[in-house]
Design a protein around this motif. Structure first.
Motif, PDB file in Angstrom:
ATOM      1  N   SER A 190      -3.804   1.670   9.803  1.00  0.00           N
ATOM      2  CA  SER A 190      -3.382   2.825  10.302  1.00  0.00           C
ATOM      3  C   SER A 190      -4.412   2.220  11.951  1.00  0.00           C
ATOM      4  O   SER A 190      -5.510   1.543  12.056  1.00  0.00           O
ATOM      5  CB  SER A 190      -3.881   3.709  10.386  1.00  0.00           C
ATOM      6  OG  SER A 190      -3.105   4.664   9.202  1.00  0.00           O
ATOM      7  N   GLN A 191      -3.318   1.666  12.762  1.00  0.00           N
ATOM      8  CA  GLN A 191      -3.638   1.505  14.453  1.00  0.00           C
ATOM      9  C   GLN A 191      -4.234   2.412  15.260  1.00  0.00           C
ATOM     10  O   GLN A 191      -3.716   3.397  15.388  1.00  0.00           O
ATOM     11  CB  GLN A 191      -3.068   0.501  14.982  1.00  0.00           C
ATOM     12  CG  GLN A 191      -1.928  -1.097  14.103  1.00  0.00           C
ATOM     13  CD  GLN A 191      -1.899  -1.731  14.457  1.00  0.00           C
ATOM     14  OE1 GLN A 191      -1.003  -2.180  15.884  1.00  0.00           O
ATOM     15  NE2 GLN A 191      -0.025  -2.042  13.845  1.00  0.00           N
ATOM     16  N   ALA A 219       3.740   6.054  -7.087  1.00  0.00           N
ATOM     17  CA  ALA A 219       3.983   4.471  -6.725  1.00  0.00           C
ATOM     18  C   ALA A 219       3.345   3.945  -5.511  1.00  0.00           C
ATOM     19  O   ALA A 219       3.393   2.711  -5.216  1.00  0.00           O
ATOM     20  CB  ALA A 219       5.055   3.744  -6.997  1.00  0.00           C
ATOM     21  N   LEU A 220       3.618   4.945  -3.803  1.00  0.00           N
ATOM     22  CA  LEU A 220       3.250   4.379  -2.953  1.00  0.00           C
ATOM     23  C   LEU A 220       1.881   4.204  -3.056  1.00  0.00           C
ATOM     24  O   LEU A 220       1.485   3.310  -2.102  1.00  0.00           O
ATOM     25  CB  LEU A 220       3.114   5.547  -2.293  1.00  0.00           C
ATOM     26  CG  LEU A 220       5.107   5.828  -1.343  1.00  0.00           C
ATOM     27  CD1 LEU A 220       5.243   7.759  -1.333  1.00  0.00           C
ATOM     28  CD2 LEU A 220       5.534   4.805  -1.040  1.00  0.00           C
ATOM     29  N   ASP A 221       1.195   5.186  -3.919  1.00  0.00           N
ATOM     30  CA  ASP A 221      -0.192   4.401  -3.960  1.00  0.00           C
ATOM     31  C   ASP A 221      -0.198   3.288  -4.197  1.00  0.00           C
ATOM     32  O   ASP A 221      -2.000   2.390  -3.734  1.00  0.00           O
ATOM     33  CB  ASP A 221      -1.263   4.748  -4.385  1.00  0.00           C
ATOM     34  CG  ASP A 221      -1.120   6.609  -4.463  1.00  0.00           C
ATOM     35  OD1 ASP A 221      -1.258   7.268  -2.908  1.00  0.00           O
ATOM     36  OD2 ASP A 221      -1.895   7.785  -4.641  1.00  0.00           O
ATOM     37  N   ASN A 248      -2.163   4.755   6.271  1.00  0.00           N
ATOM     38  CA  ASN A 248      -3.075   4.636   5.863  1.00  0.00           C
ATOM     39  C   ASN A 248      -4.239   4.863   4.963  1.00  0.00           C
ATOM     40  O   ASN A 248      -5.575   4.227   4.768  1.00  0.00           O
ATOM     41  CB  ASN A 248      -2.893   6.578   5.954  1.00  0.00           C
ATOM     42  CG  ASN A 248      -2.973   7.529   7.604  1.00  0.00           C
ATOM     43  OD1 ASN A 248      -3.498   6.608   8.358  1.00  0.00           O
ATOM     44  ND2 ASN A 248      -2.183   8.415   8.012  1.00  0.00           N
ATOM     45  N   ARG A 249      -3.458   4.518   3.057  1.00  0.00           N
ATOM     46  CA  ARG A 249      -3.584   4.367   2.404  1.00  0.00           C
ATOM     47  C   ARG A 249      -4.273   3.318   2.229  1.00  0.00           C
ATOM     48  O   ARG A 249      -5.345   3.038   1.741  1.00  0.00           O
ATOM     49  CB  ARG A 249      -2.698   4.872   1.252  1.00  0.00           C
ATOM     50  CG  ARG A 249      -3.296   4.096   0.006  1.00  0.00           C
ATOM     51  CD  ARG A 249      -3.745   5.317  -0.854  1.00  0.00           C
ATOM     52  NE  ARG A 249      -4.510   4.907  -2.247  1.00  0.00           N
ATOM     53  CZ  ARG A 249      -5.142   5.317  -2.834  1.00  0.00           C
ATOM     54  NH1 ARG A 249      -5.202   6.804  -2.721  1.00  0.00           N
ATOM     55  NH2 ARG A 249      -5.081   4.688  -4.748  1.00  0.00           N
ATOM     56  N   PRO A 262       6.934  10.162   7.517  1.00  0.00           N
ATOM     57  CA  PRO A 262       5.967  10.435   6.698  1.00  0.00           C
ATOM     58  C   PRO A 262       5.038   9.952   5.862  1.00  0.00           C
ATOM     59  O   PRO A 262       4.091   9.587   5.609  1.00  0.00           O
ATOM     60  CB  PRO A 262       6.240  11.875   5.938  1.00  0.00           C
ATOM     61  CG  PRO A 262       7.192  12.275   7.261  1.00  0.00           C
ATOM     62  CD  PRO A 262       7.861  10.793   7.532  1.00  0.00           C
ATOM     63  N   LEU A 263       5.672   8.972   5.288  1.00  0.00           N
ATOM     64  CA  LEU A 263       6.099   7.559   3.948  1.00  0.00           C
ATOM     65  C   LEU A 263       5.319   6.442   4.817  1.00  0.00           C
ATOM     66  O   LEU A 263       4.024   5.841   4.298  1.00  0.00           O
ATOM     67  CB  LEU A 263       7.203   7.439   3.334  1.00  0.00           C
ATOM     68  CG  LEU A 263       7.563   8.060   2.311  1.00  0.00           C
ATOM     69  CD1 LEU A 263       8.024   9.347   3.016  1.00  0.00           C
ATOM     70  CD2 LEU A 263       8.773   7.192   1.851  1.00  0.00           C
ATOM     71  N   THR A 264       5.755   6.293   5.858  1.00  0.00           N
ATOM     72  CA  THR A 264       4.865   5.057   6.653  1.00  0.00           C
ATOM     73  C   THR A 264       3.775   5.222   7.315  1.00  0.00           C
ATOM     74  O   THR A 264       2.411   4.383   6.546  1.00  0.00           O
ATOM     75  CB  THR A 264       6.083   5.278   8.394  1.00  0.00           C
ATOM     76  OG1 THR A 264       7.488   4.539   7.429  1.00  0.00           O
ATOM     77  CG2 THR A 264       5.347   3.625   8.580  1.00  0.00           C
ATOM     78  N   ARG A 265       3.512   6.613   7.305  1.00  0.00           N
ATOM     79  CA  ARG A 265       2.125   7.300   7.695  1.00  0.00           C
ATOM     80  C   ARG A 265       1.374   6.804   6.479  1.00  0.00           C
ATOM     81  O   ARG A 265      -0.064   6.774   6.471  1.00  0.00           O
ATOM     82  CB  ARG A 265       2.233   7.969   8.526  1.00  0.00           C
ATOM     83  CG  ARG A 265       2.886   8.496  10.064  1.00  0.00           C
ATOM     84  CD  ARG A 265       2.781   9.753  10.533  1.00  0.00           C
ATOM     85  NE  ARG A 265       2.767  10.876   9.580  1.00  0.00           N
ATOM     86  CZ  ARG A 265       3.972  11.510  10.199  1.00  0.00           C
ATOM     87  NH1 ARG A 265       4.819  10.705  11.501  1.00  0.00           N
ATOM     88  NH2 ARG A 265       4.629  12.262   9.795  1.00  0.00           N
TER      89      ARG A 265
END
Length: 252
Positions: free
Chosen positions: A251-252, A68-70, A246-247, A239-242
């Motif tokens: 990412s800045q 679901a995160l993907d 990234n996905r 970790p979920l935020t990163r």
């Protein structure tokens, strides 16, 4: 998991009875019996589908969360690609504000207008303590509600709420101002269900005792729901935020 099996089953019973406290602004098209909800939540979250399992703690399958995160990140990425206006709101500011604020920062940097209408407007919400008046506020682009005078505007705390009234107020303000309207709404609780019910593309996070978002996804009113525990310490979501940023190539 911090959510007990008893809490989850109670929510499913209340949802079957169409209790507005757990509908979160959703008006389901189908009839959802408790057994149907249990089967749905087993499929979407990984909780036990056994109705005889009535105590203890529910468990979320991490593989379902990752999948679901993907999908969640992919939708954010599409919003960034098209520079869509985005509205982000939470009923869990004490836990999830930092997660949503990181998304707001990244989407804004990618060129998405992060909408902040109706700041300071009052919203009357029925709670277990009776009718309470809250004010809409934004912290780092994330909408929340707080009790009037509780803290200065912009403070990084707010009230826990399941109500869809804040998002309805915000969307009405967008329309009255002549836009822009959000191309995507991101959040939880009533922010997602309330927006999805009104036809806006909405994605969000939900725990095992929030069946409304998963019903909304099953019926097509909500685009993506990520199953996760929504009541752990805010730093546990880093970790979920990163992963999401990234996905989504944000990412800045």
């Amino acid at each position: 998991m911090a959510t007990s099996r008893e809490e989850s089953l109670r929510s499913y019973r209340l949802f079957e009875a169409r209790d507005p406290r757990v509908l979160l602004g959703l008006d389901p098209e189908w009839r959802w019996a408790q057994r149907d909800l249990l089967a749905l939540m087993a499929d979407k979250c990984g909780v036990s589908g056994d109705p005889a399992h009535t105590s203890g703690y529910d468990v979320i399958d991490p593989e379902l969360t990752l999948a679901a995160l993907d999908a969640f990140a992919d939708r954010l990425g599409r919003a960034a690609d098209t520079r869509s206006p985005v509205l982000i709101g939470t009923g869990h500011p004490h836990r999830l504000l930092v997660f949503y604020a990181a998304l707001a920062d990244a989407l804004s940097a990618a060129g998405c207008p992060v909408l902040t209408p109706a700041q300071g407007c009052s919203v009357d919400i029925t709670t277990r303590f009776g009718l309470r008046t809250y004010n809409l506020d934004y912290v780092r682009g994330v909408a929340l509600v707080r009790e009037p005078g509780a803290r200065p505007p912009g403070s990084e705390t707010g009230a826990h709420t399941h109500s869809p009234l804040p998002v309805r107020t915000v969307l009405a303000a967008c329309a009255e101002a002549g836009g822009p309207l959000p191309g995507l709404v991101v959040g939880d609780h009533g922010w997602v269900c309330g927006a999805g019910q009104l036809g806006f593309d909405a994605i969000g996070l939900a725990d095992t005792d929030d069946p409304a978002l998963f019903v909304g996804e099953a019926e097509g009113q909500v685009s993506v729901v990520v199953p996760l525990d929504d009541a752990v310490r805010s730093d546990y979501y880093r970790p979920l935020t990163r992963y999401v940023l990234n996905r989504a190539c944000l990412s800045q």
